[in-house]
Scaffold this active site. Structure first.
Site, mmCIF file in Angstrom:
data_model
loop_
_atom_site.group_PDB
_atom_site.id
_atom_site.type_symbol
_atom_site.label_atom_id
_atom_site.label_comp_id
_atom_site.label_asym_id
_atom_site.label_seq_id
_atom_site.Cartn_x
_atom_site.Cartn_y
_atom_site.Cartn_z
ATOM 1 N N TYR A 75 25.595 21.722 28.013
ATOM 2 C CA TYR A 75 24.760 21.703 28.987
ATOM 3 C C TYR A 75 24.322 23.019 29.713
ATOM 4 O O TYR A 75 24.911 23.923 29.793
ATOM 5 C CB TYR A 75 25.638 20.943 30.184
ATOM 6 C CG TYR A 75 25.292 19.679 30.385
ATOM 7 C CD1 TYR A 75 23.945 19.360 31.023
ATOM 8 C CD2 TYR A 75 26.040 18.533 29.993
ATOM 9 C CE1 TYR A 75 23.407 18.086 31.172
ATOM 10 C CE2 TYR A 75 25.594 17.156 30.398
ATOM 11 C CZ TYR A 75 24.198 17.000 30.797
ATOM 12 O OH TYR A 75 23.953 15.640 30.932
ATOM 13 N N GLU A 129 21.478 22.944 32.622
ATOM 14 C CA GLU A 129 20.484 22.870 33.501
ATOM 15 C C GLU A 129 20.037 24.089 34.235
ATOM 16 O O GLU A 129 21.097 24.848 34.542
ATOM 17 C CB GLU A 129 20.965 21.746 34.480
ATOM 18 C CG GLU A 129 21.045 20.373 33.932
ATOM 19 C CD GLU A 129 21.599 19.391 34.859
ATOM 20 O OE1 GLU A 129 21.413 19.667 36.237
ATOM 21 O OE2 GLU A 129 22.136 18.310 34.471
ATOM 22 N N ASP A 182 -3.725 17.995 27.656
ATOM 23 C CA ASP A 182 -2.685 17.350 27.013
ATOM 24 C C ASP A 182 -2.899 17.510 25.663
ATOM 25 O O ASP A 182 -3.653 16.505 25.261
ATOM 26 C CB ASP A 182 -2.487 15.770 27.382
ATOM 27 C CG ASP A 182 -1.390 15.135 26.541
ATOM 28 O OD1 ASP A 182 -0.890 15.975 25.731
ATOM 29 O OD2 ASP A 182 -1.053 13.862 26.754
ATOM 30 N N THR A 238 3.358 17.898 22.782
ATOM 31 C CA THR A 238 4.525 17.502 21.784
ATOM 32 C C THR A 238 4.634 18.748 20.928
ATOM 33 O O THR A 238 3.460 19.302 20.610
ATOM 34 C CB THR A 238 4.298 16.303 21.060
ATOM 35 O OG1 THR A 238 2.961 16.266 20.338
ATOM 36 C CG2 THR A 238 4.371 15.210 22.140
ATOM 37 N N LYS A 251 3.887 16.605 16.336
ATOM 38 C CA LYS A 251 2.788 16.024 15.644
ATOM 39 C C LYS A 251 1.990 17.045 14.803
ATOM 40 O O LYS A 251 2.422 17.324 13.776
ATOM 41 C CB LYS A 251 1.808 15.524 16.582
ATOM 42 C CG LYS A 251 2.504 14.465 17.672
ATOM 43 C CD LYS A 251 1.375 13.886 18.395
ATOM 44 C CE LYS A 251 2.071 13.213 19.529
ATOM 45 N NZ LYS A 251 2.340 11.791 19.909
ATOM 46 N N ARG A 264 10.870 16.605 17.091
ATOM 47 C CA ARG A 264 10.506 15.821 18.179
ATOM 48 C C ARG A 264 10.774 16.265 19.568
ATOM 49 O O ARG A 264 11.855 16.648 19.767
ATOM 50 C CB ARG A 264 11.192 14.475 18.144
ATOM 51 C CG ARG A 264 10.822 13.504 18.929
ATOM 52 C CD ARG A 264 11.188 12.003 18.291
ATOM 53 N NE ARG A 264 10.278 11.830 17.125
ATOM 54 C CZ ARG A 264 9.290 11.211 17.064
ATOM 55 N NH1 ARG A 264 8.683 10.944 18.076
ATOM 56 N NH2 ARG A 264 8.633 10.988 15.735
#
Ligand code: PLP
Length: 479
Positions: A66, A68, A243, A272, A275, A281
């Protein structure tokens, strides 16, 4: 067999053997997915094949940590290695794209867009309100001031490309949170040319006065002039948010330069990584130094713990994209798309805008008497994987559609060039010609109804197999 392929073969065989002992169905599905991807013409414009180093990087214990917070400023102890991973990913992203700031935490494109939207709201709405009220953080606001601030978020305006013109759900579509969060006005394409109508966009923006102008698309087969977008944004006082999820690989590979490169013009850019960029991903946000502190608040604003293993894989993929070979790849993606479009056009297939100058082609299958859904299913029967897509002002709506979207990033990664893509155009046209629609009442659920002429699926699969076998996916990897 190359060293990498033989190492990968043994790693994956052993790993799948271990997984098999716990849940055999997952090991079987993973093997089957590789077989399917190897045996089909993958033309989905948003898909690719990540390299084996990228895939391997995702399978580690970095997943278990973790972290954060931000680099060097975490809400958990022991994050020094995730700090390194995130810093390396961000450094590669900054260098590759020439961005002032990069944020590698978003788990996907939608997450990256949410970070972008909320960081713009923080920068343009929240921070000035805090300053005006003499508060340091929202915790210092009275209940009344906080309620007043919250209400202003929802009153903001955004302009993005219409879904049926090629925009994405996250650009203000009502079924997406972006459409619920903002007052929205979409811009479309010119009814005759099919291209973005910048004059109309400018006139509409003058009236609507958006806080955010969104540029970018999922299914527009042309380039965008970001200098013009910047000019319009400046005229109406909007933040320019790009985007580039679909075309990030073409920006990274220096195919989109000058006014077609969004980085020098946009305030915030989201993408992303899986692609055309050919990574794992995931998502990424780039920003100017001015917007950086707000983007850095992505966690806890809209994100939880970052995925350390995926950020590591982003770093590996971005390192790959900084190699000269990636520029050759990106240029081939664009060249191949032109060949594919020309191959379809000369065989009589209608194309939205008449062609392409990016990585995707949008077929209008109406002249074959087919819906996009029928065409997509018939092509799949023949081993050609595509997705149906609306065309501008689509008479068949967003479910059945009249279009099929195809793209070249994946098969270019396999080594397909001009000859192969011309052959692919021949196969697609052959299937479309051999498909007869079977009418159903609009809205009828169930399978798409069509008839494929006898033998066409088998003949197409056999011809595709020849192309695929000559350009193997992960050559030498045996499972
Ligand atoms: N933005 C654009 C332009 C896209 O095309 C997509 C995905 O199709 C996304 C965002 C969302 O990406 P993801 O599926 O990773 O959330």
């Amino acid at each position: 067999m190359s060293d990498l392929a033989s190492t990968a073969s043994s790693i994956y065989s052993q790993a799948l053997g271990v997984i098999e002992q716990v849940e055999p169905r997952i090991a079987a599905a993973t093997r089957a997915e590789l077989r399917d991807q190897r045996a089909s013409l993958k033309l989905i414009a948003s898909e690719n094949y990540a390299s084996l180093p990228v895939l391997m990087t995702m399978g580690t214990w970095l997943s278990d940590k973790y972290a954060e917070g931000t680099i060097g400023h975490r809400f958990y102890a022991g994050c020094q290695n995730v700090d390194t991973v995130e810093a390396v990913a961000a450094e590669h992203a900054r260098e590759l794209f020439g961005a002032e700031y990069a944020y590698a935490q978003p788990h996907s494109g939608i997450d990256a867009n949410l970070v972008a939207y909320w960081s713009i709201l923080a920068h343009r709405v929240e921070n000035p309100t805090l300053e005006r009220l003499g508060a340091k953080t929202v915790n210092d606001l009275s209940e009344e001031d906080w309620e007043a601030l919250r209400a202003t978020f929802n009153a903001q305006r955004v302009m993005g490309m219409a879904l049926d013109a090629g925009g994405h759900l996250t650009h203000g579509f009502r079924h997406n949170i972006s459409g619920k969060m903002f007052r929205q006005l979409s811009y479309g394409t010119h009814p005759e040319t099919g291209l973005i109508d910048y004059d109309k966009l400018r006139a509409d923006a003058r009236e609507f006065k958006p806080l955010i102008l969104v540029a970018g698309y999922s299914a527009y087969p042309r380039r965008v002039n970001f200098a013009k977008m910047r000019d319009i944004a400046d005229e109406v006082g909007a933040t320019l948010f790009v985007d580039m999820a679909h075309f990030a690989g073409l920006v990274a590979g220096k195919v989109f330069t000058g006014e077609e490169n969004p980085i020098p013009y946009a305030d915030v850019v989201a993408t992303t990584t899986h692609k055309s960029l050919r990574g794992p991903r995931g998502g990424l946000v780039l920003a100017t130094a001015e917007y950086a502190p707000s983007v850095d608040r992505g966690c806890p604003m809209v994100l939880g713990g970052p995925l350390g293993h995926v950020m590591a894989a982003k770093a590996v993929a971005l390192a790959e994209a900084r190699q000269p070979a990636f520029q050759a790849y990106a240029q081939a993606v664009a060249d191949n798309a032109k060949t594919l479009a020309e191959g379809l056009r000369k065989r009589g297939v209608d194309l939205v805008t008449g062609g392409t100058d990016n990585h995707l082609v949008l077929l209008d299958v109406g002249s074959f008497g087919l819906t996009g859904r029928q065409a997509e299913s018939a092509l799949l029967d023949a081993g050609i994987v595509t997705n149906r897509n609306s065309v501008p002002r689509d008479p068949n709506g967003a479910w059945y559609t009249s279009g099929v979207r195809i793209g070249t990033p994946a098969l270019t990664s396999r080594g397909f060039g001009a000859a192969e893509f011309d052959a692919v155009a021949e196969l697609i046209t052959g299937v479309l010609r051999a498909t007869t629609p079977v009418a159903t009442a609009a809205g009828t659920p169930g399978k798409a109804k069509y008839l494929l002429a006898d033998g066409i699926a088998e003949r197409t699969r056999a011809a595709a197999a020849e192309l695929l076998d000559a350009n193997p996916l992960y050559p030498g990897l045996e499972l």
